[in-house]
Design a protein around this motif. Sequence first.
Motif, PDB file in Angstrom:
ATOM      1  N   PRO A 375       0.804  -1.229   0.000  1.00 58.89           N
ATOM      2  CA  PRO A 375       0.000   0.000   0.000  1.00 58.89           C
ATOM      3  C   PRO A 375       0.834   1.276   0.000  1.00 58.89           C
ATOM      4  N   LEU A 376       2.089   1.215   0.458  1.00 60.40           N
ATOM      5  CA  LEU A 376       2.910   2.427   0.522  1.00 60.40           C
ATOM      6  C   LEU A 376       3.478   2.801  -0.837  1.00 60.40           C
ATOM      7  N   THR A 377       4.058   1.826  -1.542  1.00 54.48           N
ATOM      8  CA  THR A 377       4.740   2.130  -2.801  1.00 54.48           C
ATOM      9  C   THR A 377       3.918   1.747  -4.035  1.00 54.48           C
ATOM     10  N   GLY A 378       2.892   0.923  -3.873  1.00 51.33           N
ATOM     11  CA  GLY A 378       2.128   0.448  -5.017  1.00 51.33           C
ATOM     12  C   GLY A 378       2.786  -0.702  -5.739  1.00 51.33           C
ATOM     13  N   LEU A 379       3.962  -1.135  -5.304  1.00 48.60           N
ATOM     14  CA  LEU A 379       4.647  -2.269  -5.935  1.00 48.60           C
ATOM     15  C   LEU A 379       4.013  -3.579  -5.479  1.00 48.60           C
ATOM     16  N   PRO A 380       4.200  -4.648  -6.251  1.00 53.01           N
ATOM     17  CA  PRO A 380       3.760  -5.966  -5.790  1.00 53.01           C
ATOM     18  C   PRO A 380       4.392  -6.307  -4.445  1.00 53.01           C
ATOM     19  N   ASN A 381       3.673  -7.117  -3.645  1.00 52.94           N
ATOM     20  CA  ASN A 381       4.235  -7.546  -2.374  1.00 52.94           C
ATOM     21  C   ASN A 381       4.844  -8.939  -2.512  1.00 52.94           C
ATOM     22  N   ARG A 382       5.217  -9.516  -1.367  1.00 49.63           N
ATOM     23  CA  ARG A 382       5.915 -10.809  -1.385  1.00 49.63           C
ATOM     24  C   ARG A 382       5.048 -11.907  -2.008  1.00 49.63           C
ATOM     25  N   ALA A 383       3.730 -11.897  -1.714  1.00 46.49           N
ATOM     26  CA  ALA A 383       2.855 -12.949  -2.237  1.00 46.49           C
ATOM     27  C   ALA A 383       2.817 -12.929  -3.759  1.00 46.49           C
ATOM     28  N   LEU A 384       2.643 -11.728  -4.346  1.00 42.85           N
ATOM     29  CA  LEU A 384       2.596 -11.632  -5.807  1.00 42.85           C
ATOM     30  C   LEU A 384       3.954 -11.947  -6.414  1.00 42.85           C
ATOM     31  N   GLY A 443       9.286  -5.758 -18.645  1.00 37.27           N
ATOM     32  CA  GLY A 443       9.081  -7.184 -18.365  1.00 37.27           C
ATOM     33  C   GLY A 443       9.624  -7.609 -17.014  1.00 37.27           C
ATOM     34  N   ASP A 444      10.504  -6.773 -16.400  1.00 34.67           N
ATOM     35  CA  ASP A 444      10.994  -7.102 -15.061  1.00 34.67           C
ATOM     36  C   ASP A 444       9.888  -6.860 -14.030  1.00 34.67           C
ATOM     37  N   SER A 445       9.944  -7.599 -12.918  1.00 34.58           N
ATOM     38  CA  SER A 445       8.956  -7.452 -11.847  1.00 34.58           C
ATOM     39  C   SER A 445       9.641  -6.912 -10.602  1.00 34.58           C
ATOM     40  N   LEU A 446       9.049  -5.850 -10.040  1.00 28.94           N
ATOM     41  CA  LEU A 446       9.560  -5.251  -8.811  1.00 28.94           C
ATOM     42  C   LEU A 446       8.607  -5.593  -7.669  1.00 28.94           C
ATOM     43  N   ALA A 447       9.132  -5.667  -6.456  1.00 30.74           N
ATOM     44  CA  ALA A 447       8.305  -5.943  -5.279  1.00 30.74           C
ATOM     45  C   ALA A 447       8.969  -5.352  -4.057  1.00 30.74           C
ATOM     46  N   ARG A 448       8.137  -4.912  -3.122  1.00 30.28           N
ATOM     47  CA  ARG A 448       8.645  -4.516  -1.797  1.00 30.28           C
ATOM     48  C   ARG A 448       8.283  -5.649  -0.845  1.00 30.28           C
ATOM     49  N   VAL A 449       9.301  -6.265  -0.238  1.00 32.42           N
ATOM     50  CA  VAL A 449       9.084  -7.464   0.566  1.00 32.42           C
ATOM     51  C   VAL A 449       9.304  -7.222   2.051  1.00 32.42           C
ATOM     52  N   GLY A 450       9.716  -6.030   2.440  1.00 34.71           N
ATOM     53  CA  GLY A 450       9.948  -5.744   3.854  1.00 34.71           C
ATOM     54  C   GLY A 450      10.013  -4.257   4.077  1.00 34.71           C
TER      55      GLY A 450
END
Length: 818
Positions: A375-384, A443-450
Motif C-alpha cells: 500500500p505504501l509504494t504500489g509495488l507488488p508484495n511478497r505474495a505476488l 518485463g521485469d517485476s519489482l516488489a517490496r518485501v519488507g
Amino acid sequence: MKKIAFRAIGLAVGKTVRGRVARIILVVGLLPLLGIGAYLALSLRDTLGGTANHSLKNYSLVEAAAVANVVRQAEANIKLLASNPVLESSAATREEKRTQLLEAEEFFAAFEDITLIDPSGRVIDSTTWVFEGSWLANAAFQQALAGQSGMSEARVARSPARLVVEFAAPVGQRNQVAAVVVGRMNMERVWEILDPVAIGESGFLAAFDRHGNLLAYPDKGLLLTRLDGYPDAAASAGLTSLDVRSPDGDRLVGELAPVGFLGWQVAALQERSEAYAIANDIVQKIGILAAVVLILTVFASILFSRAVTQPIRTLSAGMHKIAEGSLDQRVPPAGLKEIDGLSAAFNSMAVNLEARTAEQTRAEEQIKYLAYHDPLTGLPNRALLKDRLTVALAQARRKRGMLAVMFVDLDRFKLVNDTVGHAMGDQLLRKFAERLTRVAREGDSLARVGGDEFTVLLPEISVSEDADLVAQRILEASRAPVLLAGHEFSVTASIGIAVYPGHGEDAVALLRNADAAMYRAKEEGRNTFKIFEPVMNARLLARVALEEDLRHALERAEFQLHYQPQVEIQTGTIVGVEALLRWQHPERGSVPPDEFISLAEETGLIIPIGQWVLRTACAQSKAWQNAGLAPMSMAVNLSPRQFQEPGLIRGIARVLQETGLPAQLLELEITESTAMRDVEFTIAMVEELRAMGVRVSIDDFGTGYSSLGYLKRLPVDSVKIDRSFVNDVTADGDDAAIVAAIVGLAQTMNLNTIAEGVETEEQLAFLKNLNCDFVQGFLFSKAVPAETFAKMLAEQRQLQPLETGVGPAPAAQTAGAL
C-alpha cells in the motif's frame, strides 16, 4: 366516549393490518380477561404464601419467647441462689450449705440438680449428682470464675442419659469468687413447652442451639444433630425463613426466631406440601389457564397469518428473484398501508441494488489489489512476487533459459527514520520505488518485501552479466540525494543476486540465496552488489549458529570482563579503568568483540548483556575498594540500543544502590554517533545521569561528524579520541591536525581528553606535547582480568611504556566492547 367509540369502529373496519388485528382481537376478546385472571391468581398465590409464612412466624416468635422465659428464669434463679449468704460464708458448715442447696432445688423446679464447687474445680457438695469430668474444662464454670453468670452448651448427660444444660453463677464478691454454684436443667422443661404445639397436620416446633444442633424435636433420637439445609449464619440473622429436609427426606419450610440473647432459635416447621397447598392449587389452575390462553393465541396467530400471508408471499417471491440476479423485480401494492410501505421499500432497494453491486465489484477488485500489492509504494508484495517467480521458473525450465532474482536493501535507512521521522522515511521509500521502476527493464517485476527491502525479478536474461548491468543502474539511481524535511540524504543500497539455474532451482532457494548475497554486500562495505556464491550460505549458517550460541552465552557464564587502565599522561599513574567485554566460548575459544557485538545489537541481546556488564563492573570496582585499593573511575560502554531504553536511568540507579558503588566513580561512555542521533534526547539523558553524580564521556570522538554547536550543548565530562586518528598521528599530517584540534577544543570547553589505542612512544610523546590528559593502550597495558588489575593497583605501580615494543595489537585484542 363517543370519540373513542368512533375511533375503535374505524380501526376495526379499516383496510390496514392494524384493522385486521383489531377484528381478530374482537373475535378472541377473552384473552384480556384471561390475562387479568392470571394476574389475580398469581397475586392471590403470593398473598396466601405470605399468610402461611406469617402464621409460622407467629408460632416461632411466641414459643421462642416462652423458651427464653424459662431460660431467663433458670438463670435468674441460679444468680439468686449464688447471693445466698450461707453459701458465701466461710464460717458455714458443709451441712448448712447442703441444706441451702436442697431447699433451692425444691424451690426452683427448673433444676434437677444443684452443685457447689470451689474455684479449683473441686465439688464442695451436690444435691444429687457429681459432674462427670473436670469442672475446669466447663465454659460456664470458667465464666462464673471470671465474675459473671454463664450457661453451658447443651450436652448429653450420663446416668441416666438425657439432654441437659448447666447454669453457673459466682458466689462472693465480683473480684473475689469464693465458689461457683451450678444448676443443671433437663431440656425436658423446654420440650414441655414445644412438643404439645401442633401446626396443621404435619407442623411442629423445634429448637436449635447456636451451632444449629437440634435441642428439641419430635424424634428425640435426632437431638444434637443438624437438619440438611440449615443455614450456618442463622444464629446471628434474627428472623429467618427455613427450607430444610428431615431425616426421612421430607421437605420442611418454616420461620426461625431467636431465643433472647442465648443464640438459640425456635422454628415453626411444616411440610412444604401442606404449607403451600393452596398456592400449589393456584399454580395448577394457572397452568390450565395458560394452556387455554396458548390455544387461543395460536388460533389468533393463524388468523393473523392468513390476513397478511399473501402480500408477504409476493414480497418473498420478489426477494428470491433478486437473489437469483433478476434486479428488475417490482412488487405491486397490496391495499394495506403497512405492506404497501414494505413494497415501496423493496422496489427502492431493487433500484439501488444494481448501483451497489457495481460498487461492491470495484471494492472487491481493490481488496484483491491490496492483497497482492504494497500500500505504501504500489509495488507488488511478497505474495505476488512468489506467484510471478513461480511462473517465470516454469517458463525458464520449459525454454531451458535463465532468470535472476535481486535482493535490494537500503543502507543506513534507520538513520533517516531516527533523524526526520517515519513519515519522511515512508516518503523516501516511495521515491526509491519510483527510481527502481525507472531503471527496471520492460518485463521485469519489482516488489517490496519488507521495511526497506525490495526484490527485482529478471525473468529472461541471456547471461548473468545482464543482472550486473541492472544492479549497477540501481546503485547509480540510489546515490542521487533526496531532500526530506530540509535535510539532504544520500541513501545507498546493497544488492544480492541469485541466477537460475546455477544458484537454485526453486523460488525458496533463489530468494534465500539472493538474501545471503545481499548480506555479503553489506559486510563488504555496502553500496555494492554481490552475486551468490555457495560460501555465502556457509557464512549465513555460521551467523545463525553464532547467534544461537550468543543467546545462551550469558546464562552459561561464558562472558568475562577485562580491565584496561587509563593513565594520567604526565605522571604515568593509573587514575581510571575501562571495562571491556570478552566472550570465551567453550568450543570457539575467544570470540572477538567485533564479531558478536553488532550481532547482539541487531538481535536485542545487547540489553541483557549490557546490564550484566554494568552490574559486574560496578560490583568489581566496589570489591577493589573493600579490599583496601584506591578508589578510581570505572568506565563502562553503553551501546546505542541501551542508551535508547526507557528504563536506563532507573536501571543504573538500581545497580549503584545494590552494589554500593558511589555514583561519582562510574563513568558511562556513549559513542559520538549515538549522541548525535537525537541531540535533544541525549542532552536530557546526560543531564539526568549527571544529576545522579554519574560521569559521561563521548567515545570514538571525531568519527561522528558532530556539529560543534551540538557538542557545546552536551553536558559531558570528557571526550575519547578514536584510535583511528591516534594510529597514524605521527605519520599522517591530517590525523595529527585532527587530534590537535580535538584536544584544543576539549581544553576550551573544560573537558578531559583520553586518547585510545596508544601503542608507540612516538604517539605518547606527541600527545604529551599537546597536553592530552589521559591515555590508554597497549603501550602501557592491554585489558587484563580483574585479578591481574588488582595486583597492579596493590603494587601502586606507576606504569611506564613497555621496554619491548608491543606494536599495533590485533583487532581482536584492541577492539572495545561494552
